[in-house]
Design a protein around this motif. Structure first.
Motif, PDB file in Angstrom:
ATOM      1  N   PHE A   1       0.832  -1.208   0.000  1.00 44.73           N
ATOM      2  CA  PHE A   1       0.000   0.000   0.000  1.00 44.73           C
ATOM      3  C   PHE A   1       0.864   1.256   0.000  1.00 44.73           C
ATOM      4  O   PHE A   1       0.582   2.219  -0.708  1.00 44.73           O
ATOM      5  CB  PHE A   1      -0.917   0.013   1.226  1.00 44.73           C
ATOM      6  CG  PHE A   1      -2.035  -0.985   1.177  1.00 44.73           C
ATOM      7  CD1 PHE A   1      -2.541  -1.451  -0.019  1.00 44.73           C
ATOM      8  CD2 PHE A   1      -2.598  -1.464   2.349  1.00 44.73           C
ATOM      9  CE1 PHE A   1      -3.578  -2.377  -0.060  1.00 44.73           C
ATOM     10  CE2 PHE A   1      -3.633  -2.382   2.326  1.00 44.73           C
ATOM     11  CZ  PHE A   1      -4.120  -2.842   1.117  1.00 44.73           C
ATOM     12  N   LEU A   2       1.908   1.260   0.822  1.00 39.86           N
ATOM     13  CA  LEU A   2       2.784   2.424   0.903  1.00 39.86           C
ATOM     14  C   LEU A   2       3.429   2.713  -0.448  1.00 39.86           C
ATOM     15  O   LEU A   2       3.470   3.867  -0.903  1.00 39.86           O
ATOM     16  CB  LEU A   2       3.864   2.181   1.971  1.00 39.86           C
ATOM     17  CG  LEU A   2       4.979   3.226   2.077  1.00 39.86           C
ATOM     18  CD1 LEU A   2       4.401   4.620   2.274  1.00 39.86           C
ATOM     19  CD2 LEU A   2       5.926   2.858   3.220  1.00 39.86           C
TER      20      LEU A   2
ATOM     21  N   PRO B   1       6.269  -4.533  -2.860  1.00 39.25           N
ATOM     22  CA  PRO B   1       6.315  -3.094  -3.129  1.00 39.25           C
ATOM     23  C   PRO B   1       6.631  -2.752  -4.587  1.00 39.25           C
ATOM     24  O   PRO B   1       6.089  -1.781  -5.127  1.00 39.25           O
ATOM     25  CB  PRO B   1       7.446  -2.610  -2.195  1.00 39.25           C
ATOM     26  CG  PRO B   1       7.473  -3.611  -1.092  1.00 39.25           C
ATOM     27  CD  PRO B   1       7.170  -4.922  -1.754  1.00 39.25           C
ATOM     28  N   VAL B   2       7.495  -3.554  -5.211  1.00 41.88           N
ATOM     29  CA  VAL B   2       7.823  -3.301  -6.617  1.00 41.88           C
ATOM     30  C   VAL B   2       6.592  -3.543  -7.491  1.00 41.88           C
ATOM     31  O   VAL B   2       6.260  -2.733  -8.372  1.00 41.88           O
ATOM     32  CB  VAL B   2       8.996  -4.191  -7.071  1.00 41.88           C
ATOM     33  CG1 VAL B   2       9.299  -3.962  -8.554  1.00 41.88           C
ATOM     34  CG2 VAL B   2      10.237  -3.910  -6.226  1.00 41.88           C
ATOM     35  N   GLY B   3       5.908  -4.649  -7.242  1.00 42.68           N
ATOM     36  CA  GLY B   3       4.703  -4.949  -8.010  1.00 42.68           C
ATOM     37  C   GLY B   3       3.618  -3.905  -7.822  1.00 42.68           C
ATOM     38  O   GLY B   3       2.916  -3.546  -8.780  1.00 42.68           O
TER      39      GLY B   3
ATOM     40  N   PRO C   1      12.408   4.151  -6.026  1.00 42.37           N
ATOM     41  CA  PRO C   1      11.914   4.079  -4.650  1.00 42.37           C
ATOM     42  C   PRO C   1      11.268   2.730  -4.315  1.00 42.37           C
ATOM     43  O   PRO C   1      11.408   2.233  -3.197  1.00 42.37           O
ATOM     44  CB  PRO C   1      10.879   5.204  -4.595  1.00 42.37           C
ATOM     45  CG  PRO C   1      11.310   6.179  -5.640  1.00 42.37           C
ATOM     46  CD  PRO C   1      11.880   5.335  -6.738  1.00 42.37           C
ATOM     47  N   ALA C   2      10.586   2.139  -5.279  1.00 42.90           N
ATOM     48  CA  ALA C   2       9.939   0.849  -5.028  1.00 42.90           C
ATOM     49  C   ALA C   2      10.974  -0.245  -4.816  1.00 42.90           C
ATOM     50  O   ALA C   2      10.803  -1.126  -3.960  1.00 42.90           O
ATOM     51  CB  ALA C   2       9.029   0.483  -6.204  1.00 42.90           C
TER      52      ALA C   2
ATOM     53  N   PHE D   1       1.977   6.246   9.565  1.00 47.33           N
ATOM     54  CA  PHE D   1       2.681   7.531   9.621  1.00 47.33           C
ATOM     55  C   PHE D   1       3.075   8.002   8.228  1.00 47.33           C
ATOM     56  O   PHE D   1       3.058   9.213   7.960  1.00 47.33           O
ATOM     57  CB  PHE D   1       3.899   7.433  10.542  1.00 47.33           C
ATOM     58  CG  PHE D   1       3.549   7.559  12.002  1.00 47.33           C
ATOM     59  CD1 PHE D   1       3.390   8.804  12.581  1.00 47.33           C
ATOM     60  CD2 PHE D   1       3.336   6.434  12.775  1.00 47.33           C
ATOM     61  CE1 PHE D   1       3.035   8.933  13.920  1.00 47.33           C
ATOM     62  CE2 PHE D   1       2.985   6.539  14.109  1.00 47.33           C
ATOM     63  CZ  PHE D   1       2.829   7.794  14.695  1.00 47.33           C
ATOM     64  N   ALA D   2       3.397   7.093   7.336  1.00 43.72           N
ATOM     65  CA  ALA D   2       3.671   7.482   5.951  1.00 43.72           C
ATOM     66  C   ALA D   2       2.403   8.006   5.283  1.00 43.72           C
ATOM     67  O   ALA D   2       2.439   9.002   4.543  1.00 43.72           O
ATOM     68  CB  ALA D   2       4.223   6.289   5.174  1.00 43.72           C
ATOM     69  N   LEU D   3       1.275   7.356   5.546  1.00 44.12           N
ATOM     70  CA  LEU D   3       0.004   7.807   4.979  1.00 44.12           C
ATOM     71  C   LEU D   3      -0.332   9.219   5.463  1.00 44.12           C
ATOM     72  O   LEU D   3      -0.731  10.083   4.666  1.00 44.12           O
ATOM     73  CB  LEU D   3      -1.114   6.839   5.371  1.00 44.12           C
ATOM     74  CG  LEU D   3      -2.527   7.195   4.912  1.00 44.12           C
ATOM     75  CD1 LEU D   3      -2.604   7.251   3.392  1.00 44.12           C
ATOM     76  CD2 LEU D   3      -3.546   6.201   5.467  1.00 44.12           C
TER      77      LEU D   3
END
Length: 324
Positions: free
Chosen positions: A55-56, A179-181, A195-196, A311-313
């Motif tokens: 999600f991030l 995260p890459v997908g 970044p991914a 916290f990132a959201l």
């Protein structure tokens, strides 16, 4: 050969042959029982570890590419992640069932006891794989093309403990794909996906690192039955030191990812809490005291994923203007 009936199945009342016999409720109860046992088999609740980082990654890509949340993409990413993870867990349990039967810690797993038949587990794995591939196809063509590559480490991992002392690394690679997908699901391209890849590497090292801790429980029995792992080959102390190194690098990659995306003070609060969780699990588990492994595995690491995502959201919405 058909699987043997489980004792709980034998305990069910035999339906009367009269037209009024309640055969449907009995069959329905059996179906619900099998479904619950399968969900327990694949430990679906453990999705809390990797899903927040998918999600991030997706939300970060959305913020960079237009600044709006694409809810359908998030839904399909969720379906794809749960499908892939369910397939991986079912395949892992199927291929490891004979090893599990020889380990007192895992001898109560559903495929060993017969609560879930091998046929049911394979069926569930196949359905989960189809769900994953369909979700990937609905996201974009690149996701569909690369989906088989994502499946490879999921299949290799159950075999890894048979030929390498570092199966934890294969698990890390499998988890890094998420995260890459998710980034590719949003952007449809590998361009600008740095970044991914950073976040994927962080997640892979994080999960591989706490798998080193978890594997310490089985170091002695693994040596006896010929299962390969870092604790079995090099000892618990080495494994715990290796886990510490993995998590230090993980934390550095989290910092790098946040800087690359432009995350601010809210992200740093999440990182501070994460540092506490990392420190906690490495303090409570020692080579001579593994009594708190489950607390470190489930509580501390579950907290890491949820805290960093929340916290990132907040940072993406409050500071960087991500819009629903």
């Amino acid at each position: 050969m058909a699987p043997a009936q489980h004792p709980r199945d034998l305990a069910l009342p035999v339906a009367d042959s009269s037209p009024s016999a309640p055969t449907v409720p009995a069959e329905s109860a059996r179906s619900r029982g099998r479904a619950r046992s399968f969900l327990k088999l694949v430990a679906v609740e453990h999705s809390v570890f990797a899903l927040p980082f998918a999600f991030l990654s997706a939300l970060a890509a959305m913020q960079i590419n237009g600044g709006r949340v694409r809810w359908l993409d998030l839904l399909l990413i969720t379906v794809a992640m749960v499908g892939a993870r369910t397939f991986a867990m079912a395949a892992n349990r199927i291929l490891d069932r004979k090893i599990d039967a020889r380990n007192p810690r895992t001898a109560g797993r559903e495929l060993v006891t017969g609560a879930v038949s091998v046929r049911t587990a394979w069926t569930g794995a196949a359905v989960a794989l189809v769900v994953f591939l369909v979700a990937a196809a609905l996201l974009n063509p690149l996701c569909l093309v690369l989906a088989p590559l994502a499946v490879v480490p999921l299949v290799v991992y159950p075999y890894a403990k048979r030929f390498t002392n570092w199966p934890h690394a294969i698990l890390g690679i499998a988890q890094a794909v998420g995260p890459v997908g998710a980034w590719l699901a949003v952007t449809g391209t590998l361009d600008g996906s740095g970044p991914a890849w950073l976040l994927g590497a962080a997640v892979g090292l994080w999960i591989g690192g706490f798998d080193l801790i978890y594997a310490c429980q089985d170091s002695e029995i693994d040596r006896e039955i010929g299962v390969h792992s870092v604790p079995a080959r090099y000892g618990r102390r080495f494994a715990l030191h290796a886990s510490t190194v993995a998590h230090v690098v993980t934390f550095a990659l989290f910092i790098w990812f946040g800087a690359l995306i432009g995350l601010g003070w809210l992200w740093w609060i999440g990182l501070a809490l994460t540092a506490g969780a990392f420190g906690y699990q490495h303090l409570v588990v020692t080579p001579t005291d593994l009594s708190k492994v489950n607390r470190a595995f489930f509580t501390a690491n579950g907290f890491v994923g949820i805290a960093l995502f929340l916290f990132a959201l907040l940072d993406l919405v409050v500071r960087l203007g991500l819009r629903p």
